[in-house]
Design a protein around this motif. Structure first.
Motif, short mmCIF file in Angstrom:
data_model
loop_
_atom_site.label_atom_id
_atom_site.label_comp_id
_atom_site.label_asym_id
_atom_site.label_seq_id
_atom_site.Cartn_x
_atom_site.Cartn_y
_atom_site.Cartn_z
N UNK A 20 0.83 -1.23 -0.09
CA UNK A 20 0.00 0.18 0.20
C UNK A 20 1.16 1.67 -0.04
N UNK A 21 1.79 1.17 0.99
CA UNK A 21 2.95 2.54 0.95
C UNK A 21 3.60 2.46 -0.11
N UNK A 22 4.22 1.77 -1.07
CA UNK A 22 4.51 1.67 -2.58
C UNK A 22 4.03 1.83 -3.42
N UNK A 23 1.75 1.99 -3.47
CA UNK A 23 1.29 2.59 -4.38
C UNK A 23 1.49 4.38 -4.89
N UNK A 24 1.77 4.54 -5.96
CA UNK A 24 2.24 5.57 -6.68
C UNK A 24 1.79 7.03 -5.62
N UNK A 25 0.45 7.45 -4.98
CA UNK A 25 0.40 8.40 -4.17
C UNK A 25 0.51 8.35 -2.89
N UNK A 26 0.65 6.97 -2.54
CA UNK A 26 0.91 6.88 -1.09
C UNK A 26 2.22 7.10 -1.20
N UNK A 27 3.16 6.89 -2.21
CA UNK A 27 4.92 6.71 -1.88
C UNK A 27 4.68 8.16 -2.14
N UNK A 28 4.23 8.95 -3.22
CA UNK A 28 4.05 10.50 -3.40
C UNK A 28 4.40 11.64 -2.11
N UNK A 29 2.88 10.50 -1.11
CA UNK A 29 2.55 11.39 -0.15
C UNK A 29 4.19 11.78 0.57
N UNK A 30 4.78 10.51 1.25
CA UNK A 30 6.23 9.77 1.86
C UNK A 30 6.65 10.77 1.70
N UNK A 31 7.04 10.77 0.09
CA UNK A 31 8.68 11.78 -0.38
C UNK A 31 8.16 13.11 -0.28
N UNK A 32 6.85 14.08 0.06
CA UNK A 32 6.42 14.71 0.25
C UNK A 32 6.79 15.60 1.31
N UNK A 33 6.29 14.39 2.19
CA UNK A 33 7.42 14.71 3.93
C UNK A 33 7.97 14.82 4.16
N UNK A 34 8.88 13.49 3.48
CA UNK A 34 10.27 13.36 3.71
C UNK A 34 10.99 14.94 3.61
N UNK A 35 11.05 15.51 2.07
CA UNK A 35 11.14 16.63 1.50
C UNK A 35 10.89 17.64 2.73
N UNK A 36 9.61 18.09 2.29
CA UNK A 36 9.37 19.44 3.67
C UNK A 36 10.05 18.83 5.29
N UNK A 37 10.04 17.51 5.99
CA UNK A 37 11.38 17.64 7.22
C UNK A 37 12.75 18.09 6.38
N UNK A 38 13.00 17.67 5.72
CA UNK A 38 14.19 18.11 5.28
C UNK A 38 14.66 19.90 4.95
N UNK A 39 13.47 20.21 4.69
CA UNK A 39 13.72 21.71 4.09
C UNK A 39 13.34 22.54 5.53
N UNK A 40 12.89 21.96 6.71
CA UNK A 40 12.02 22.38 7.78
C UNK A 40 13.55 22.13 8.53
N UNK A 41 14.54 21.06 8.78
CA UNK A 41 16.02 21.35 9.39
C UNK A 41 16.57 21.90 8.89
N UNK A 42 17.12 21.90 7.70
CA UNK A 42 17.79 22.80 6.56
C UNK A 42 17.52 24.62 7.03
N UNK A 43 16.39 24.89 7.43
CA UNK A 43 16.38 25.97 7.40
C UNK A 43 16.34 26.49 8.82
N UNK A 44 15.80 25.67 10.36
CA UNK A 44 16.49 25.84 11.19
C UNK A 44 18.43 26.10 10.74
N UNK A 45 18.90 24.82 10.55
CA UNK A 45 19.81 24.63 11.07
C UNK A 45 20.87 26.67 10.22
#
Length: 162
Positions: A20-45
């Motif tokens: 279920x996680x590897x389906x396109x829609x769910x996978x893209x949601x996961x990628x989007x979450x990781x991108x946002x988390x990394x961007x926020x960590x970079x901003x704070x740093x």
């Protein structure tokens, strides 16, 4: 009565969830979450880096202005002090790149080129001809020209599209 193996049920459940996680829609949601988390960590740093750099610049200016003889003159050269100012400006531009990405979820090429142009200009401003060859200055000038041309082209395309 057939007994089921609990470890097989867990394994089967894990495979189902992974599928279920590897389906396109769910996978893209996961990628989007990781991108946002990394961007926020970079901003704070980056905010921490800007704060520390600003504190360091303030200490250097205060020391050079008020503790060295004669009072009111810089012990370091102005070029080195300008380099510190430009370092902070570059860090702020990088922070602007990250926040623009967080807002629109696209990398704005114009901001990236401007940041690179500022970085090359900083290198040209603090260039010490006694440490580097003339070819290095020519390479920096070429990089500055190429970035300026890229920036002009991007601005022209953006204005034409609007």
């Amino acid at each position: 009565m057939v007994k089921r193996n609990p470890s097989k049920n867990r394994f089967k459940s894990l495979i189902t969830k992974t599928g279920k996680l590897l389906r396109d829609d769910n996978f893209m949601v996961g990628i989007h979450f990781v991108e946002n988390a990394v961007s926020k960590i970079l901003s704070v740093a980056l905010i921490i880096v800007v704060g520390v750099s600003l504190f360091e610049l303030t200490l250097i200016l205060a020391k050079d202005l008020f503790t060295t003889e004669p009072v009111g003159f810089f012990n370091k050269t102005l070029i080195e002090i300008f380099g510190l100012f430009l370092n902070i400006l570059i860090a702020l531009e990088l922070l602007e790149n990250i926040t623009a990405y967080l807002r629109k979820h696209i990398v704005q090429v114009e901001l990236v080129v401007v940041t690179a142009l500022i970085a090359v200009a900083r290198k040209i401003i603090i260039f010490d001809p006694s440490k580097y060859a003339k070819n290095d200055l020519i390479a920096l000038a070429f990089a500055c020209f190429a970035l300026a041309a890229s920036y002009a082209l991007i601005r022209f395309i953006n204005q034409r599209d609007n």
